[in-house]
Write an enzyme that holds these catalytic residues in place. Structure first.
Site, PDB file in Angstrom:
ATOM      1  N   ASN A 163      -1.863   0.172   7.114  1.00 51.80           N
ATOM      2  CA  ASN A 163      -1.300  -1.089   7.594  1.00 51.80           C
ATOM      3  C   ASN A 163      -0.440  -1.787   6.551  1.00 51.80           C
ATOM      4  OD1 ASN A 163      -3.380  -1.841   5.962  1.00 51.80           O
ATOM      5  ND2 ASN A 163      -4.626  -2.772   7.580  1.00 51.80           N
ATOM      6  N   THR A 215      -5.485  -7.122  10.590  1.00 51.40           N
ATOM      7  CA  THR A 215      -5.774  -5.790  10.049  1.00 51.40           C
ATOM      8  C   THR A 215      -5.289  -4.636  10.934  1.00 51.40           C
ATOM      9  OG1 THR A 215      -7.776  -6.806   9.181  1.00 51.40           O
ATOM     10  CG2 THR A 215      -7.678  -4.399   9.099  1.00 51.40           C
ATOM     11  N   ARG A 273       2.824  -6.223   9.677  1.00 45.82           N
ATOM     12  CA  ARG A 273       2.053  -5.151  10.315  1.00 45.82           C
ATOM     13  C   ARG A 273       2.486  -4.931  11.760  1.00 45.82           C
ATOM     14  NH1 ARG A 273      -3.808  -6.879   7.634  1.00 45.82           N
ATOM     15  NH2 ARG A 273      -3.673  -5.551   5.793  1.00 45.82           N
ATOM     16  N   LYS A 328       0.835  -1.205   0.000  1.00 44.47           N
ATOM     17  CA  LYS A 328       0.000   0.000   0.000  1.00 44.47           C
ATOM     18  C   LYS A 328       0.874   1.262   0.000  1.00 44.47           C
ATOM     19  CE  LYS A 328      -3.932  -2.042   2.461  1.00 44.47           C
ATOM     20  NZ  LYS A 328      -4.825  -1.852   3.609  1.00 44.47           N
ATOM     21  N   HIS A 335      -1.835  -5.153   1.490  1.00 49.58           N
ATOM     22  CA  HIS A 335      -3.094  -5.851   1.269  1.00 49.58           C
ATOM     23  C   HIS A 335      -2.751  -7.285   0.901  1.00 49.58           C
ATOM     24  CE1 HIS A 335      -6.929  -7.134  -0.337  1.00 49.58           C
ATOM     25  NE2 HIS A 335      -6.223  -7.693  -1.296  1.00 49.58           N
ATOM     26  N   ARG A 382      -1.197 -14.277   4.607  1.00 53.02           N
ATOM     27  CA  ARG A 382      -1.950 -13.574   5.664  1.00 53.02           C
ATOM     28  C   ARG A 382      -1.209 -13.672   7.003  1.00 53.02           C
ATOM     29  NH1 ARG A 382      -5.983  -9.830   4.714  1.00 53.02           N
ATOM     30  NH2 ARG A 382      -6.523 -10.061   6.899  1.00 53.02           N
TER      31      ARG A 382
HETATM   32  P1  IDP Z   1      -7.466  -6.663   5.658  1.00 49.09           P
HETATM   33  O1  IDP Z   1      -6.664  -5.623   4.906  1.00 49.09           O
HETATM   34  O2  IDP Z   1      -6.709  -7.174   6.851  1.00 49.09           O
HETATM   35  O3  IDP Z   1      -7.933  -7.785   4.775  1.00 49.09           O
HETATM   36  P2  IDP Z   1     -10.223  -5.681   5.697  1.00 49.09           P
HETATM   37  O4  IDP Z   1     -11.172  -5.930   6.805  1.00 49.09           O
HETATM   38  O5  IDP Z   1     -10.417  -6.429   4.411  1.00 49.09           O
HETATM   39  O6  IDP Z   1      -8.741  -5.911   6.266  1.00 49.09           O
HETATM   40  O7  IDP Z   1     -10.273  -4.115   5.449  1.00 49.09           O
HETATM   41  C1  IDP Z   1      -9.634  -3.556   4.331  1.00 49.09           C
HETATM   42  C2  IDP Z   1      -8.832  -2.352   4.757  1.00 49.09           C
HETATM   43  O8  IDP Z   1      -9.723  -1.345   5.252  1.00 49.09           O
HETATM   44  C3  IDP Z   1      -7.859  -2.554   5.909  1.00 49.09           C
HETATM   45  O9  IDP Z   1      -6.630  -3.104   5.521  1.00 49.09           O
HETATM   46  C4  IDP Z   1      -7.694  -1.148   6.448  1.00 49.09           C
HETATM   47  O10 IDP Z   1      -6.753  -0.396   5.674  1.00 49.09           O
HETATM   48  C5  IDP Z   1      -9.084  -0.560   6.225  1.00 49.09           C
HETATM   49  N1  IDP Z   1      -9.937  -0.609   7.429  1.00 49.09           N
HETATM   50  C6  IDP Z   1     -10.453  -1.701   8.013  1.00 49.09           C
HETATM   51  N2  IDP Z   1     -11.200  -1.374   9.078  1.00 49.09           N
HETATM   52  C7  IDP Z   1     -11.144  -0.019   9.176  1.00 49.09           C
HETATM   53  C8  IDP Z   1     -11.706   0.952  10.085  1.00 49.09           C
HETATM   54  O11 IDP Z   1     -12.405   0.642  11.029  1.00 49.09           O
HETATM   55  N3  IDP Z   1     -11.408   2.251   9.828  1.00 49.09           N
HETATM   56  C9  IDP Z   1     -10.639   2.664   8.799  1.00 49.09           C
HETATM   57  N4  IDP Z   1     -10.086   1.785   7.947  1.00 49.09           N
HETATM   58  C10 IDP Z   1     -10.332   0.468   8.126  1.00 49.09           C
HETATM   59 MG    MG Z   2      -9.440  -7.821   3.344  1.00 49.45          MG
END
Ligand code: IDP
Ligand code: MG
Length: 194
Positions: free
Chosen positions: A160, A129, A140, A14, A163, A123
């Site tokens: 973070n 996340t 992370r 990212k 992806h 993962r």
């Molecule tokens: P992941 O990246 O670990 O798969 P996902 O739940 O798929 O997590 O969410 C996608 C992305 O959305 C996360 O990596 C993060 O950058 C962002 N995100 C997730 N939850 C939140 C939140 O509560 N507030 C702001 N951004 C969030």
């Molecule tokens: Mg995701």
């Protein structure tokens, strides 16, 4: 013989990962686990591409909204006051938009990674996340410090670094989207494939 658990997954570095100079470190950690990089490229995505990348189904968007509300609850914040809604779907749509803004803010690196249980392995290497929940030793956990409460207050996505596809289905969709017109390469890695 092909290992029947061998699969491909999609990984993207990212904007924060690129800007922190972590491209090499992230790829190194993947290769260290005997996973094979079979496609790799830096690019600057369009808004449309990122919009296609994140799922559009209601279930996924609601889940994103629910996660945000859970953070708010945990830190004693009031989403109604900050966002004017208590609705998972509305909140999820807002976070999805923050993600689009974030992911188009700098160049990204996209990759296809192949190996045994590649989806779960990547993962695991990346970690969960929310940076505070990510163990030391994960990408992370070692390199990101962002807070979801802070991110939500500032109406932006959690930084973070990486992806990574969560399921084989997500991986298939993402590889097709990002590498559909480009080659994914075949080669044998020393000590892994022979
Ligand atoms: P992941 O990246 O670990 O798969 P996902 O739940 O798929 O997590 O969410 C996608 C992305 O959305 C996360 O990596 C993060 O950058 C962002 N995100 C997730 N939850 C939140 C939140 O509560 N507030 C702001 N951004 C969030
Ligand atoms: Mg995701």
């Amino acid at each position: 013989m092909t290992n029947f658990k061998e699969e491909k997954t999609f990984l993207m570095i990212k904007p924060d990962g690129v800007r922190k100079g972590l491209i090499g470190e992230i790829i190194r950690r993947v290769e260290q686990r005997d996973l094979k990089v079979v496609a790799l490229q830096m690019f600057h995505p369009t808004i449309e591409q990122i919009d296609e990348h994140y799922p559009k189904d209601e279930k996924w968007i609601r889940r994103l909204g629910q996660k945000t509300f859970a953070t708010y609850e945990k830190y004693g914040l009031d989403p109604l006051k900050d966002f004017g809604t208590n609705d998972d779907l509305k909140m999820g749509k807002m976070v999805r938009q923050w993600l689009v803004d974030f992911m188009t803010s700098a160049p990204l690196v996209k990759a296809v990674i192949q190996g045994v249980h590649a989806v779960d392995m990547v993962r695991k290497i990346v970690g969960p996340t929310i940076p505070a929940n990510a163990e030391m030793g994960t990408i992370r956990g070692d390199f990101s410090v962002d807070s979801p409460a802070q991110a939500n207050k500032e109406k932006r996505a959690v930084s973070n670094l990486v992806h990574a596809s969560e399921t084989p289905e997500e991986a298939k969709h993402e590889i097709e989207l990002w590498f559909g017109n480009e080659p994914v390469h075949e080669y044998k890695r020393f000590g892994v494939d022979e």
